[in-house]
Design an enzyme around this catalytic site. Structure first.
Site, PDB file in Angstrom:
ATOM      1  N   LYS A  74       0.814  -1.224   0.000  1.00 20.53           N
ATOM      2  CA  LYS A  74       0.000   0.000   0.000  1.00 20.53           C
ATOM      3  C   LYS A  74       0.850   1.279   0.000  1.00 20.53           C
ATOM      4  O   LYS A  74       0.456   2.279  -0.591  1.00 20.53           O
ATOM      5  CB  LYS A  74      -0.957   0.019   1.199  1.00 20.53           C
ATOM      6  CG  LYS A  74      -2.095  -0.985   1.048  1.00 20.53           C
ATOM      7  CD  LYS A  74      -3.076  -0.894   2.196  1.00 20.53           C
ATOM      8  CE  LYS A  74      -4.081  -2.027   2.116  1.00 20.53           C
ATOM      9  NZ  LYS A  74      -5.078  -1.983   3.181  1.00 20.53           N
ATOM     10  N   ALA A 136      -0.009  -0.162  14.833  1.00 22.05           N
ATOM     11  CA  ALA A 136       0.387   1.127  14.232  1.00 22.05           C
ATOM     12  C   ALA A 136       1.026   0.895  12.871  1.00 22.05           C
ATOM     13  O   ALA A 136       1.921   1.619  12.461  1.00 22.05           O
ATOM     14  CB  ALA A 136       1.349   1.856  15.173  1.00 22.05           C
ATOM     15  N   ASN A 158       0.604   0.305  20.679  1.00 21.85           N
ATOM     16  CA  ASN A 158       1.367  -0.610  19.824  1.00 21.85           C
ATOM     17  C   ASN A 158       2.517  -1.234  20.586  1.00 21.85           C
ATOM     18  O   ASN A 158       3.027  -0.660  21.549  1.00 21.85           O
ATOM     19  CB  ASN A 158       1.909   0.157  18.613  1.00 21.85           C
ATOM     20  CG  ASN A 158       2.375  -0.774  17.505  1.00 21.85           C
ATOM     21  OD1 ASN A 158       1.708  -1.774  17.232  1.00 21.85           O
ATOM     22  ND2 ASN A 158       3.499  -0.470  16.886  1.00 21.85           N
ATOM     23  N   ARG A 159       2.901  -2.440  20.129  1.00 26.61           N
ATOM     24  CA  ARG A 159       4.053  -3.143  20.721  1.00 26.61           C
ATOM     25  C   ARG A 159       5.294  -2.247  20.645  1.00 26.61           C
ATOM     26  O   ARG A 159       5.986  -2.047  21.617  1.00 26.61           O
ATOM     27  CB  ARG A 159       4.244  -4.445  19.919  1.00 26.61           C
ATOM     28  CG  ARG A 159       5.256  -5.383  20.439  1.00 26.61           C
ATOM     29  CD  ARG A 159       5.181  -6.694  19.686  1.00 26.61           C
ATOM     30  NE  ARG A 159       5.431  -6.517  18.248  1.00 26.61           N
ATOM     31  CZ  ARG A 159       5.411  -7.498  17.358  1.00 26.61           C
ATOM     32  NH1 ARG A 159       5.140  -8.734  17.746  1.00 26.61           N
ATOM     33  NH2 ARG A 159       5.647  -7.264  16.087  1.00 26.61           N
TER      34      ARG A 159
HETATM   35  P1  ATR Z   1      -0.197  -3.854   8.328  1.00 22.71           P
HETATM   36  O1  ATR Z   1       0.088  -3.142   7.060  1.00 22.71           O
HETATM   37  O2  ATR Z   1      -1.099  -5.055   8.187  1.00 22.71           O
HETATM   38  O3  ATR Z   1      -0.661  -2.949   9.417  1.00 22.71           O
HETATM   39  P2  ATR Z   1       2.439  -3.960   9.514  1.00 22.71           P
HETATM   40  O4  ATR Z   1       2.811  -2.628   9.035  1.00 22.71           O
HETATM   41  O5  ATR Z   1       3.469  -5.074   9.462  1.00 22.71           O
HETATM   42  O6  ATR Z   1       1.210  -4.558   8.737  1.00 22.71           O
HETATM   43  O7  ATR Z   1       1.909  -3.826  11.007  1.00 22.71           O
HETATM   44  C1  ATR Z   1       1.565  -4.917  11.766  1.00 22.71           C
HETATM   45  C2  ATR Z   1       1.106  -4.425  13.137  1.00 22.71           C
HETATM   46  O8  ATR Z   1       0.822  -5.554  13.967  1.00 22.71           O
HETATM   47  C3  ATR Z   1       2.160  -3.634  13.879  1.00 22.71           C
HETATM   48  O9  ATR Z   1       1.496  -2.666  14.675  1.00 22.71           O
HETATM   49  C4  ATR Z   1       2.835  -4.714  14.742  1.00 22.71           C
HETATM   50  O10 ATR Z   1       3.487  -4.196  15.876  1.00 22.71           O
HETATM   51  P3  ATR Z   1       4.984  -3.609  15.756  1.00 22.71           P
HETATM   52  O11 ATR Z   1       4.858  -2.248  15.149  1.00 22.71           O
HETATM   53  O12 ATR Z   1       5.478  -3.577  17.155  1.00 22.71           O
HETATM   54  O13 ATR Z   1       5.717  -4.580  14.877  1.00 22.71           O
HETATM   55  C5  ATR Z   1       1.627  -5.498  15.146  1.00 22.71           C
HETATM   56  N1  ATR Z   1       1.897  -6.888  15.560  1.00 22.71           N
HETATM   57  C6  ATR Z   1       2.317  -7.903  14.798  1.00 22.71           C
HETATM   58  N2  ATR Z   1       2.371  -9.042  15.513  1.00 22.71           N
HETATM   59  C7  ATR Z   1       1.966  -8.735  16.774  1.00 22.71           C
HETATM   60  C8  ATR Z   1       1.779  -9.473  17.982  1.00 22.71           C
HETATM   61  N3  ATR Z   1       2.041 -10.767  18.043  1.00 22.71           N
HETATM   62  N4  ATR Z   1       1.334  -8.795  19.071  1.00 22.71           N
HETATM   63  C9  ATR Z   1       1.073  -7.493  19.031  1.00 22.71           C
HETATM   64  N5  ATR Z   1       1.224  -6.744  17.928  1.00 22.71           N
HETATM   65  C10 ATR Z   1       1.661  -7.349  16.797  1.00 22.71           C
END
Ligand code: ATR
Length: 280
Positions: A74, A136, A158-159
């Site tokens: 995207k 995020a 967010n994590r």
């Molecule tokens: P998308 O475009 O689908 O949003 P992304 O940019 O990879 O994909 O974002 C994934 C989101 O899921 C992020 O907020 C990620 O947290 P981080 O920014 O800390 O990486 C979050 N995420 C992925 N796996 C997770 C988990 N097991 N627990 C909590 N948050 C998770």
């Protein structure tokens, strides 16, 4: 004598992403096309990382009319577009491309898709509500602006806290609600009317580590993901006090309807399509 060339060759459309195997978009767009009496060729195309721009050009040269773009392309689609809708510009992400005479037009229909599902399909009035967004990543960029217009309070947790802070800074506006950013730990003791899960945790069968008393009375839990059975976040939410838990299938169909309208100028009915997709 009738013109032997007085016919239109149907344009091709597709969704590009990776992975794309289980995409429901071809089924959704073919049902819209049937409703509107349009002949449509819509496929799902898996694109290798690094090959997105080339794939788009190839598709356009082969007679493509437009594309839906999904994870992880995207932001690349945003950079590729020569002209952007305001909402795509604001989101910094594009989920719909339209091929014009010369330039590539980029739009983002995710936010309006979520808003229509919440408001029209689920009857949720966001006015005065406190909303918690978990995650995020790219999925959050498209949905923040429309939520921002109606909610009383928005928190992004967010994590990786810095990613939430970046988004909050980017989308906050002096005349609107302040968007707050934090990690999951800092949510302790707070309650929300709407909790949106936009993390990829469901993909791993996990739920973000949020407090068990996070839901206010009559709260809605909404997972932007969808699956044939309730997602782990939906199950967790129902056992921890949410009165309603929904998946993102309605949002998927609503954002598709908005893309369809951009390409074909017709607005299909979404209700029957959502129903058909939910049918066992
Ligand atoms: P998308 O475009 O689908 O949003 P992304 O940019 O990879 O994909 O974002 C994934 C989101 O899921 C992020 O907020 C990620 O947290 P981080 O920014 O800390 O990486 C979050 N995420 C992925 N796996 C997770 C988990 N097991 N627990 C909590 N948050 C998770």
């Amino acid at each position: 004598m009738p013109d032997p060339f007085d016919f239109e060759i149907p344009k091709c459309y597709a969704v590009m992403g990776n992975p794309i195997g289980h995409s429901k978009s071809p089924a959704i767009h073919s049902q819209f096309a049937q409703q509107c009496g349009i002949e449509l060729d819509y496929t799902a195309v898996q694109v290798d990382p690094g090959g997105f721009a080339q794939a788009v050009e190839h598709f356009r040269a082969a007679g493509g009319g437009g594309l839906n773009v999904t994870v992880p392309f995207k932001v690349e689609a945003f950079k590729l577009a020569g002209r952007l809708s305001d909402r795509a510009d604001q989101a910094g992400a594009v989920n719909t491309l339209k091929f014009g005479e010369e330039e590539l037009y980029g739009d983002n229909t995710d936010g309006v898709g979520l808003l229509r599902d919440l408001q029209s399909n689920l009857g949720v009035d966001l006015k005065g509500k406190s909303i918690l967004i978990l995650g995020a990543g790219g999925a959050v960029r498209g949905i923040l602006a429309p939520l921002y217009e109606s909610a009383k309070r928005i928190v992004i947790a967010n994590r990786t806290v810095s990613r939430a802070q970046d988004l909050a800074r980017h989308f906050s506006h002096p005349s609107g609600v302040i968007i707050e950013a934090c990690g999951f730990d800092a949510l302790s003791g707070q309650q929300f009317d709407v909790v949106l899960n936009a993390t990829a945790a469901s993909l791993e069968g996990q739920v973000p580590p949020i407090p068990v008393d996070i839901f206010a009375q009559r709260a809605l839990a909404y997972d932007l993901m969808y699956a044939d059975k309730p997602t782990p976040f939906m199950v967790w939410s129902q056992t921890h006090g949410a009165s309603q838990a929904e998946d993102g299938l309605g949002m998927l169909v609503e954002q598709a309807a908005e893309s369809f309208h951009l390409w074909h100028g017709q607005r299909p009915q979404t209700g029957p399509v959502i129903q058909a997709l939910r049918a066992p």
